[in-house]
Motif scaffolding. Structure first.
Motif, PDB file in Angstrom:
ATOM      1  N   TRP A  94       0.376  -1.154   0.233  1.00 53.13           N
ATOM      2  CA  TRP A  94       0.330   0.191  -0.088  1.00 53.13           C
ATOM      3  C   TRP A  94       0.602   1.015  -0.289  1.00 53.13           C
ATOM      4  O   TRP A  94       0.387   2.106  -0.548  1.00 53.13           O
ATOM      5  N   LEU A 114       1.711   1.730  -3.146  1.00 51.40           N
ATOM      6  CA  LEU A 114       0.822   2.218  -4.407  1.00 51.40           C
ATOM      7  C   LEU A 114       0.076   4.002  -3.651  1.00 51.40           C
ATOM      8  O   LEU A 114      -0.455   4.251  -4.712  1.00 51.40           O
ATOM      9  N   LEU A 122       0.267   6.651  -6.426  1.00 50.64           N
ATOM     10  CA  LEU A 122      -0.933   7.930  -6.460  1.00 50.64           C
ATOM     11  C   LEU A 122      -0.940   8.900  -6.756  1.00 50.64           C
ATOM     12  O   LEU A 122      -1.132   9.814  -7.166  1.00 50.64           O
ATOM     13  N   SER A 128      -7.199   1.411 -12.157  1.00 46.97           N
ATOM     14  CA  SER A 128      -6.262   0.123 -11.773  1.00 46.97           C
ATOM     15  C   SER A 128      -4.607  -0.040 -12.484  1.00 46.97           C
ATOM     16  O   SER A 128      -4.125   0.021 -12.486  1.00 46.97           O
ATOM     17  N   PHE A 138      -3.146  -5.522  -5.927  1.00 49.76           N
ATOM     18  CA  PHE A 138      -4.334  -4.110  -6.282  1.00 49.76           C
ATOM     19  C   PHE A 138      -5.136  -3.882  -5.788  1.00 49.76           C
ATOM     20  O   PHE A 138      -4.644  -3.005  -4.461  1.00 49.76           O
ATOM     21  N   SER A 139      -5.518  -5.134  -5.169  1.00 50.76           N
ATOM     22  CA  SER A 139      -7.423  -4.578  -4.632  1.00 50.76           C
ATOM     23  C   SER A 139      -6.743  -4.973  -3.683  1.00 50.76           C
ATOM     24  O   SER A 139      -7.528  -3.888  -2.644  1.00 50.76           O
ATOM     25  N   TRP A 182      -4.750  -1.430  -2.068  1.00 56.82           N
ATOM     26  CA  TRP A 182      -6.026  -0.433  -1.962  1.00 56.82           C
ATOM     27  C   TRP A 182      -6.919  -0.353  -0.737  1.00 56.82           C
ATOM     28  O   TRP A 182      -7.062   0.414  -0.068  1.00 56.82           O
ATOM     29  N   LYS A 183      -7.694  -1.836  -0.617  1.00 56.05           N
ATOM     30  CA  LYS A 183      -8.063  -2.139   1.132  1.00 56.05           C
ATOM     31  C   LYS A 183      -6.883  -1.846   2.091  1.00 56.05           C
ATOM     32  O   LYS A 183      -7.646  -1.082   3.166  1.00 56.05           O
ATOM     33  N   SER A 210      -6.499   2.271   2.197  1.00 53.50           N
ATOM     34  CA  SER A 210      -7.827   2.806   2.785  1.00 53.50           C
ATOM     35  C   SER A 210      -7.750   2.590   4.187  1.00 53.50           C
ATOM     36  O   SER A 210      -8.454   4.046   4.389  1.00 53.50           O
ATOM     37  N   LEU A 260      -8.670   9.822  -0.043  1.00 58.60           N
ATOM     38  CA  LEU A 260      -8.740   8.821  -0.570  1.00 58.60           C
ATOM     39  C   LEU A 260     -10.190   9.009  -1.463  1.00 58.60           C
ATOM     40  O   LEU A 260     -10.899   9.940  -0.964  1.00 58.60           O
ATOM     41  N   GLU A 285     -13.058   6.686  -4.778  1.00 61.78           N
ATOM     42  CA  GLU A 285     -12.668   6.250  -5.347  1.00 61.78           C
ATOM     43  C   GLU A 285     -14.562   6.590  -6.050  1.00 61.78           C
ATOM     44  O   GLU A 285     -15.290   6.404  -5.402  1.00 61.78           O
ATOM     45  N   TYR A 296      -9.378   5.956  -9.180  1.00 59.86           N
ATOM     46  CA  TYR A 296      -8.668   6.369  -7.816  1.00 59.86           C
ATOM     47  C   TYR A 296      -7.697   7.281  -7.886  1.00 59.86           C
ATOM     48  O   TYR A 296      -7.228   7.664  -9.608  1.00 59.86           O
TER      49      TYR A 296
END
Length: 319
Positions: free
Chosen positions: A6, A9, A13, A32, A61-62, A65-66, A69, A94, A96, A108
């Motif tokens: 993360w 990521l 971002l 994504s 990626f999923s 992202w969790k 967050s 953030l 989405e 995102y």
């Protein structure tokens, strides 16, 4: 899957948003696939599975992202505090959303969210102003800012976050139990030596050796004991070799977990505008951690509350 993907990521971002904002796009958003491609290019481990078209890349990626967050939500109070300190009526959050051309796809981004500064503006201490007749007494209240975690270990791109929930708490208490066992065994050995018929010179040598070993082990583990007792301790110097030497280790709750974090608290001295950092107290303040000003560390000393992130001038109150 890496535990700290993360962070990669978030870095990707942020870089993409900054580049698009400088190019004139006020509300950039990215798919994504675009984020995964950028993550693969900046990943310090050089991992190519970010851009993989298989389930590995999408799942990576999923999960990242969790985790992002969840971690971002834990620093929202810090972002609000920084916005208030800078006088900015917004903070970063953030975002989405669904893609405009494909409702099944998502985009995102980072957006600015309005922050109410009215109730926080009263807490800002005024700057000292001198007149021709009599100088105004410097403000005594100080507000601390909690800085983001650093990467304390060279070559390891991850902040310190040690969960002590459940069985993991044994990893924290085990060193203390080992030290207690070593000290007990050493004391028993010394007792056996002193009641034996061995020469005094040999007994003295073993006493010095056991005392040095026991003292060194206790010195190593003592900060860990203070951390469990006080919930805060100065970070060991070995963790601050690549960063400013003013970090602390704190135990706090993040959701359902109790974790150990390495953070840094700083503030602006209301008396002279210098940088206030956390140090071990000296003299009459030696039993506590205090904020000291880099311009006048002897007189501009402030109390430190890491939960409320505030302090008061200890020198003025002690007079």
């Amino acid at each position: 899957m890496g535990k700290d993907d993360w962070i990669t990521l978030m870095q990707a971002l942020s870089q993409l948003v900054i580049d698009q904002a400088r190019a004139g796009n006020p509300e950039p958003a990215f798919s994504s696939n675009r984020l995964r491609e950028h993550c693969a290019s900046i990943d310090p481990a050089g991992q190519v599975y970010w851009s993989s078209e298989e389930d590995t890349g999408r799942k990576k990626f999923s999960e990242a992202w969790k985790k992002l967050s969840k971690s971002f939500a834990s620093i929202e109070p810090n972002l609000k505090q920084r916005a208030a300190k800078a006088g900015l009526p917004f903070r970063v959050a953030l975002f989405e959303s669904q893609a405009p051309l494909d409702k099944r796809a998502k985009q995102y981004s980072l957006r600015l969210v309005a922050v109410d500064l009215e109730h926080q503006s009263e807490q800002v201490s005024p700057e000292p102003v001198e007149t021709d007749t009599q100088p105004v007494k410097p403000a005594t209240e100080l507000e601390y800012l909690e800085e983001m975690e650093v990467y304390p270990l060279p070559g390891v791109r991850r902040p310190i976050r040690i969960s002590i929930r459940g069985w993991r708490s044994l990893l924290i208490t085990l060193p203390l139990v080992c030290v207690l066992f070593i000290l007990t065994a050493g004391s028993w050995l010394l007792l056996k030596l002193w009641v034996s018929d061995m020469p005094v010179r040999v007994i003295f040598q073993w006493t010095v050796i056991v005392s040095l070993i026991g003292g060194f082990v206790a010195w190593i583990v003592w900060p860990l004991y203070r951390l469990l007792e006080d919930r805060i301790v100065m970070a060991p110097a070995i963790l601050q070799l690549t960063s400013p030497m003013c970090h602390v280790l704190v135990i706090r709750r993040e959701g359902d977990d109790r974790v150990i974090r390495m953070v840094r608290y700083t503030g602006k001295c209301p008396a002279c505008g210098g940088l206030v950092e956390i140090q071990r107290g000296k003299y009459q303040f030696q039993d506590r951690y205090v904020g000291t000003c880099d311009r006048n560390p002897l007189e501009h000393i402030y109390s430190f509350d890491h939960t409320l992130k505030c302090g008061r001038n200890l020198r003025i109150e002690s007079r």
